[in-house]
Design a protein around this motif. Structure first.
Motif, PDB file in Angstrom:
ATOM      1  N   ASN A 140       0.818  -1.206   0.000  1.00  0.00           N
ATOM      2  CA  ASN A 140       0.000   0.000   0.000  1.00  0.00           C
ATOM      3  C   ASN A 140       0.858   1.265   0.000  1.00  0.00           C
ATOM      4  O   ASN A 140       0.348   2.360   0.139  1.00  0.00           O
ATOM      5  CB  ASN A 140      -0.929   0.010   1.219  1.00  0.00           C
ATOM      6  CG  ASN A 140      -0.154  -0.023   2.520  1.00  0.00           C
ATOM      7  OD1 ASN A 140       1.052  -0.260   2.527  1.00  0.00           O
ATOM      8  ND2 ASN A 140      -0.826   0.218   3.633  1.00  0.00           N
TER       9      ASN A 140
ATOM     10  N   ARG B 253       0.717  -6.657   2.735  1.00  0.00           N
ATOM     11  CA  ARG B 253       0.130  -5.398   3.140  1.00  0.00           C
ATOM     12  C   ARG B 253       0.206  -5.159   4.635  1.00  0.00           C
ATOM     13  O   ARG B 253       0.565  -4.122   5.102  1.00  0.00           O
ATOM     14  CB  ARG B 253      -1.339  -5.343   2.727  1.00  0.00           C
ATOM     15  CG  ARG B 253      -1.528  -4.575   1.494  1.00  0.00           C
ATOM     16  CD  ARG B 253      -2.905  -4.747   0.967  1.00  0.00           C
ATOM     17  NE  ARG B 253      -2.872  -4.762  -0.461  1.00  0.00           N
ATOM     18  CZ  ARG B 253      -2.828  -3.669  -1.215  1.00  0.00           C
ATOM     19  NH1 ARG B 253      -2.823  -2.514  -0.668  1.00  0.00           N
ATOM     20  NH2 ARG B 253      -2.788  -3.753  -2.511  1.00  0.00           N
ATOM     21  N   ILE B 254      -0.207  -6.167   5.369  1.00  0.00           N
ATOM     22  CA  ILE B 254      -0.274  -5.921   6.806  1.00  0.00           C
ATOM     23  C   ILE B 254       0.982  -6.399   7.478  1.00  0.00           C
ATOM     24  O   ILE B 254       1.692  -7.240   6.978  1.00  0.00           O
ATOM     25  CB  ILE B 254      -1.447  -6.688   7.452  1.00  0.00           C
ATOM     26  CG1 ILE B 254      -2.390  -7.225   6.400  1.00  0.00           C
ATOM     27  CG2 ILE B 254      -2.145  -5.831   8.459  1.00  0.00           C
ATOM     28  CD1 ILE B 254      -3.406  -8.141   6.984  1.00  0.00           C
TER      29      ILE B 254
ATOM     30  N   GLU C 195       0.763   7.773   4.161  1.00  0.00           N
ATOM     31  CA  GLU C 195       0.451   9.206   4.151  1.00  0.00           C
ATOM     32  C   GLU C 195       1.630  10.054   4.608  1.00  0.00           C
ATOM     33  O   GLU C 195       1.677  11.252   4.352  1.00  0.00           O
ATOM     34  CB  GLU C 195      -0.699   9.554   5.096  1.00  0.00           C
ATOM     35  CG  GLU C 195      -2.009   8.882   4.824  1.00  0.00           C
ATOM     36  CD  GLU C 195      -2.074   7.515   5.431  1.00  0.00           C
ATOM     37  OE1 GLU C 195      -2.232   6.569   4.658  1.00  0.00           O
ATOM     38  OE2 GLU C 195      -1.942   7.401   6.656  1.00  0.00           O
TER      39      GLU C 195
ATOM     40  N   SER D 207       1.399   6.588  -3.771  1.00  0.00           N
ATOM     41  CA  SER D 207       0.152   6.076  -4.325  1.00  0.00           C
ATOM     42  C   SER D 207       0.393   5.302  -5.613  1.00  0.00           C
ATOM     43  O   SER D 207      -0.516   4.655  -6.118  1.00  0.00           O
ATOM     44  CB  SER D 207      -0.820   7.218  -4.586  1.00  0.00           C
ATOM     45  OG  SER D 207      -0.202   8.191  -5.399  1.00  0.00           O
TER      46      SER D 207
ATOM     47  N   TYR E  28       1.334   0.577  -6.081  1.00  0.00           N
ATOM     48  CA  TYR E  28       0.534  -0.566  -6.513  1.00  0.00           C
ATOM     49  C   TYR E  28       0.815  -0.883  -7.975  1.00  0.00           C
ATOM     50  O   TYR E  28       0.804  -2.035  -8.402  1.00  0.00           O
ATOM     51  CB  TYR E  28      -0.955  -0.270  -6.312  1.00  0.00           C
ATOM     52  CG  TYR E  28      -1.495   0.631  -7.369  1.00  0.00           C
ATOM     53  CD1 TYR E  28      -1.394   2.014  -7.256  1.00  0.00           C
ATOM     54  CD2 TYR E  28      -2.063   0.116  -8.527  1.00  0.00           C
ATOM     55  CE1 TYR E  28      -1.855   2.847  -8.257  1.00  0.00           C
ATOM     56  CE2 TYR E  28      -2.514   0.943  -9.530  1.00  0.00           C
ATOM     57  CZ  TYR E  28      -2.409   2.304  -9.387  1.00  0.00           C
ATOM     58  OH  TYR E  28      -2.841   3.127 -10.369  1.00  0.00           O
TER      59      TYR E  28
END
Lengths: 303, 347
Positions: B246, B282-283, B315, B330, B333
């Protein structure tokens, strides 16, 4: 005209027989039936008939999902007709591919459910909004995976759809609490994550969903909680609203209200727009996407 | 028999690599730095392709997947191993598609377009045999190895665009990539570097010594002083252990603090990370914990937690500098979809 009435009847019958089916899938199925029975002699005639049929369907059910399903079907026809300029051959290919397409998108919800339930950890407290069949599927998968979690659902006025969702969750033996729409800010500190469905996913990566979703997203951003959206890929729609007023009126209000009421300012809108900056991740059958990846997908399709 | 010899030699090498990886966890192994690990993994995979017995792409992918699973199980925190395995799997898929003459090789991902236009099943089980597949795959892996060797240089080449004269740059801990980046810029510009020491291993000290040898003005600060000093900093440049799907990071502990302080002061945060650190996870699956030497009195009465890695959300990051150029978080991906096939995300 008789054809169009039969089309609407078919569409309504689909939804009656299987209340769990997504409205876009029902719309596409009805349009495929219409295609099979269509008598036009040329591809242009076929397209015109389809466009009129889609308009008629949108008049019956004004949700964004039906509109996106219809547009997708129209695109499907254009793409196929480009490859096979001869009408009869084209029609056969269309019908064959249409059936395949329908089969694939009926499996979308299952795929989304499988992707998303791994993000729900044991002991999680989840907040959701109104009644979404995709969210239900996700929670069903998580429960089947023997995860323990509790769910808070907003009532979601004016149609109290949240109570329906609570009933369905109760039937799955998931502990659920219904909260007032106004209590979202109050409950936000207790929850770990927010999962909502979507009626439409727009080009910017934002979503259009039942009114109250935007509020929930703003609250979750303020509390730093992840805000997840689950949606199938056929809900991607070619809209780019810049604010709430930008969403076309034909989506905001129910179909019968659009026809009968003169001054729409007195009516309550049924949907709102949540901008992509408030969304953490989107779970679709095409994979887990960040909001910036959505426009990529749309470009791949329409260009 | 030569065949059997090759196989035993191959399995010996794999075992040796696995034990290296396991020892690396306690800092005793010789494979330091993720670039080394990536190179070793890729060479090993090339050897497997050359020497193992397989007749079609499907078999080869199975073998590589199996070995890949064993290697990642040996040292789960070293994600470069898994990344290289996935890269090689993607290479095999591409070469297979090219051998078949398929035009779909660029469109292997699921997309709305594919849903609408595919006629019939596109299930590929890679069972066809091609004589040149082995040579093609090995050639492609060689290209990958060349790319790996040039990564640090490619990143350092971009240094002059980002660092200006008389700037104050902050970094944390020790990253070979950032070291090379700063040294390259120092050849033409004069600037100051503040290094947060990054307790408890204080690798920041080594970084500072190494930088000052190149005549860069360096200051070492304790981790607690990061926020206080941030107002005087123009840019923050850090390395990372892994880049997540992400756009977030899994970096050395203290990086999240640094990122939050930078966000508060609106200081740009630049991450120098080569592409082989990009991982489809992702996690946070786990945060490795070390319990290093503390005075005996404390250990008997108190629980000591010392996580090795931090998660930094996307962010807080301004720019990623990798060997293929600068990218926004961003956009990660997209880079991910070009490097790995979605079916390989789970080995």
């Amino acid at each position: 005209n008789v054809d169009k009435n039969k089309l609407v009847e078919y569409f309504r019958a689909q939804i009656r027989e299987d209340p769990d089916v997504a409205s876009a899938v029902a719309a596409i199925r009805s349009l495929l039936e219409f295609l099979k029975r269509d008598q036009s002699e040329t591809i242009l005639g076929l397209r015109e008939n389809m466009t009129k049929a889609i308009q008629r369907l949108e008049e019956t059910d004004s949700s964004v999902a039906v509109s996106s399903g219809g547009e997708l079907f129209l695109r499907f026809i254009s793409l196929t007709s480009l490859e096979h300029p001869d009408l009869s051959q084209c029609k056969n290919v269309m019908i064959e591919r249409g059936e395949l397409f329908l089969k694939k998108i009926s499996l979308s919800r299952g795929k989304v459910g499988k992707l998303c339930h791994t993000f729900i950890k044991d002991g999680a407290k989840i907040l959701t909004h109104s009644s979404s069949r995709v969210v239900l599927k996700v929670l069903e998968n998580a429960a089947a995976d023997n995860k323990r979690f509790t769910v808070y659902v907003t009532e979601s006025q004016p149609d109290s759809a949240g109570k329906l969702m609570a009933q369905k969750l109760h039937n799955l033996n998931i502990p659920v609490t219904v909260v007032l729409d106004a209590a979202v800010g109050y409950i936000m500190e207790k929850v770990d994550l927010v999962i909502v469905g979507a009626e439409g996913v727009v080009e910017s990566g934002g979503v259009i969903n039942k009114i109250g979703t935007y509020q929930m997203a703003v609250c979750s951003k303020a509390h730093n909680k992840p805000f997840y959206v689950v949606a199938e890929s056929f809900k991607f729609v070619r809209l780019y609203p810049l604010n709430q007023q930008d969403v076309p009126d034909r989506f905001k209000y129910k179909a019968d209200i659009l026809k009968t009421v003169k001054d729409l300012n007195q009516e309550h809108p049924m949907i709102d727009y949540t901008p992509p900056s408030l969304i953490t991740l989107l779970f679709t059958d095409l994979g887990v996407l960040t909001p910036s990846a959505v426009s990529d997908e749309l470009i791949k399709l329409y260009l | 028999m030569p065949g059997a010899d090759k196989e035993t030699e191959l399995s010996e090498r794999i075992e040796a690599f696995l034990s290296e990886l396991k020892r690396c966890g306690s800092g005793a192994g010789s494979l330091r730095g993720s670039a080394e690990t990536a190179r070793e993994t890729t060479s090993l995979l090339r050897r497997i392709t050359a020497q193992a017995r397989w007749s079609n792409a499907g078999d080869l992918m199975e073998i590589i997947r199996k070995e890949g699973r064993r290697m990642t199980a040996g040292q789960p925190s070293e994600t470069t191993v898994g990344n290289m395995v996935r890269r090689v799997l993607k290479i095999i898929r591409e070469e297979y598609a090219r051998s078949r003459g398929s035009t779909e090789e660029a469109d292997q991902q699921e997309s709305l377009h594919k849903l609408l236009t595919s006629g019939g099943s596109s299930e590929d089980n890679f069972r066809q045999h091609f004589t040149h597949l082995k040579a093609n795959v090995i050639e492609a892996i060689n290209e990958l190895l060349t790319e790996l060797e040039g990564t640090t240089d490619n990143i350092s080449m971009q240094a002059l665009e980002h660092i200006h004269s008389n700037e104050v740059i902050m970094t944390i801990g020790r990253s070979r990539t950032v070291e090379a980046f700063l040294k390259d810029a120092a050849r033409k510009r004069k600037f100051h570097v503040i290094v947060a020491e990054c307790a408890p291993f204080c690798q920041g000290h080594e970084m500072a010594t190494s930088l000052s040898k190149e005549d860069i003005e360096t200051t070492v600060i304790p981790d607690a002083a990061i926020f206080a000093v941030m107002s005087r900093v123009n840019k923050v440049i850090i390395g990372t252990q892994t880049v997540l799907a992400n756009g977030g990071l899994r970096a050395v502990n203290g990086t999240h603090t640094l990122a939050l302080a930078a966000k508060h002061h609106s200081t740009p945060l630049i991450v120098c990370a080569p592409m082989f650190k990009l991982s489809p996870q992702r996690i946070q699956i786990f945060l490795r914990s070390f319990c290093f030497l503390l005075p005996g009195e404390i250990l008997s009465k108190v629980n000591a937690h010392c996580p090795v890695f931090d998660y930094v959300p996307p962010e807080l990051i301004t720019l990623f500098i990798s060997n293929i150029g600068g990218n926004a978080p961003s956009y990660i991906y997209r880079l991910m979809s070009e490097l790995y096939h979605p079916e390989d995300h789970e080995l």
